[in-house]
Scaffold this active site. Structure first.
Site, PDB file in Angstrom:
ATOM      1  CG  ASP A   3      -0.333  -0.065   2.429  1.00 19.34           C
ATOM      2  OD1 ASP A   3       0.871   0.565   2.469  1.00 19.34           O
ATOM      3  OD2 ASP A   3      -1.012  -0.260   3.601  1.00 19.34           O
ATOM      4  CG  ASP A  50      -6.136  -4.803   2.100  1.00 17.84           C
ATOM      5  OD1 ASP A  50      -6.773  -4.365   1.440  1.00 17.84           O
ATOM      6  OD2 ASP A  50      -5.478  -4.713   3.149  1.00 17.84           O
TER       7      ASP A  50
END
Ligand code: ZN
Length: 366
Positions: free
Chosen positions: A77, A264
């Site tokens: 990320d 996720d």
């Protein structure tokens, strides 16, 4: 809808749930355990890795794949969400401006800086298969003027991020490293107009996929189904969309039905460690998942009625843990606070998530 995501370290069949390996590991399990659970890929956190062990250490260890001995794809990320959460929790921990994010976590000896370019440099340096552009994350409860500013910043940072990736790839032209995919994040809070503006601008710039940005729950903890559905409509069906931070089995099923492809969360592994194991109420089918929420149940491992339970967590569970050990033994490990409980429970919940996504794909035996 896309049926797979082709990445440098392998193909991910969609929809897929990816556990969070925030600091480069999924607590208590190793990469062989994760493969055993049929985990197709993991998500690691740039925000955490840049601080600990630090980008130069990850590089010295040969990148994230080698460091973690994980052969399958890694998504990283941007770090924007965690930096924003830290600053929202305590404004003394940092500042957010049009140039980027500066933060200084509790106990850190020096401040850290994240810019649109820096996050891409870090993620590429880590050896990520799928990099995510820096976004200006906001809570859905914040006013529309704040959301509008976040959207403009997110679009600008995404444009800069894509340009930075192109520059880095140019530098390594001639090497056979497969190109990482790049996703941008659609912000806009609960405003349809802002979500639309953000999606249209990002589509115009062009990315391999997108993430649903911002906290996906209301102030009272309800999943923002309307905004999630609307945002999916803004992105052509052939382009993958990642429901960032969604990981409860019921939320995964709801959001997959809206057309989301990737999920996720640290929730299934945290629930496992806390004694909340996941179970099907009956042998599952894809039809059951969408018909109601009755197919899902928690099995609270500490419950005294499991003291002599000789079967697995639920009848027919195919996971490594339930094939070897009884629910009673898991309870025994749990009440004695043994580390083995955490590993075995994590294997169970991750195998459950893999089963749910297999059912959603309609290929229960693949
Ligand atoms: Zn099991």
């Amino acid at each position: 809808m896309p049926t797979e995501l082709r990445l440098a370290h392998g193909c991910v069949c969609l929809p897929a749930f990816l556990p969070d390996a925030t600091r480069g590991f999924v607590r208590t399990v190793d990469s062989a355990d994760l493969e055993r659970c049929d985990v197709p890929a993991v998500v690691m956190s740039t925000f955490h890795l840049m601080q600990n062990p630090g980008s130069s250490t990850v590089k010295a260890l040969g990148g994230l794949h080698r460091m973690a001995a994980w052969p399958r794809p890694i998504v990283t990320d941007s770090g924007g969400f965690q930096a924003y959460s830290l600053i929202r929790e305590n404004p003394r921990h940092g500042t957010l401006s049009s140039k980027g994010i500066t933060f200084r976590p509790e106990g850190a000896s020096r401040p850290f800086h994240l810019t649109a370019e820096k996050t891409i440099q870090l993620q590429v340096g880590f050896g990520s298969d799928l990099v995510i552009c820096l976004d200006d994350c906001r809570h859905p409860d914040e006013p529309e003027s704040v959301q509008a500013e976040s959207v403009e910043r997110t679009i600008r940072w995404a444009r800069q991020g894509k340009a930075e990736l192109a520059r880095l790839l140019e530098q390594r032209a001639g090497r056979d490293d497969a190109r990482p995919l790049i996703f941008a994040v659609i912000q806009g809070g609960v405003s349809r107009a802002l979500r639309k503006r953000c999606a249209e601008e990002l589509l115009e710039i062009g990315f391999d996929g997108f993430g649903f940005g911002g906290w996906p729950f209301s102030g009272s903890g309800e999943l923002l189904v309307d905004v999630l559905a609307y945002t999916r409509e803004l992105v052509p069906r052939g382009i993958p969309l990642h429901a960032l931070g969604i990981g409860h089995p019921l939320h995964v099923v709801t959001t997959a039905a809206l057309g989301y492809d990737l999920f996720d969360s640290a929730l299934p592994t945290r629930d496992a460690r806390d004694g909340r194991l996941y179970g099907f109420t009956a042998p599952p089918s894809a039809r059951d998942l969408h018909a109601s929420t009755d197919w899902f149940r928690y099995v609270y491992v500490a419950d005294a009625r499991h003291t002599k339970a000789r079967g697995g967590v639920y009848e027919g569970c195919p996971c490594y843990t339930c094939r070897q050990y009884s629910l009673a033994y898991l309870r025994h490990l749990f009440v004695n606070r043994d580390a083995l409980y955490m590993r075995l429970a994590t294997i169970h919940n991750l195998t459950f998530m893999a089963q749910v996504t297999r059912l959603l794909r309609g290929t229960p035996d693949d």
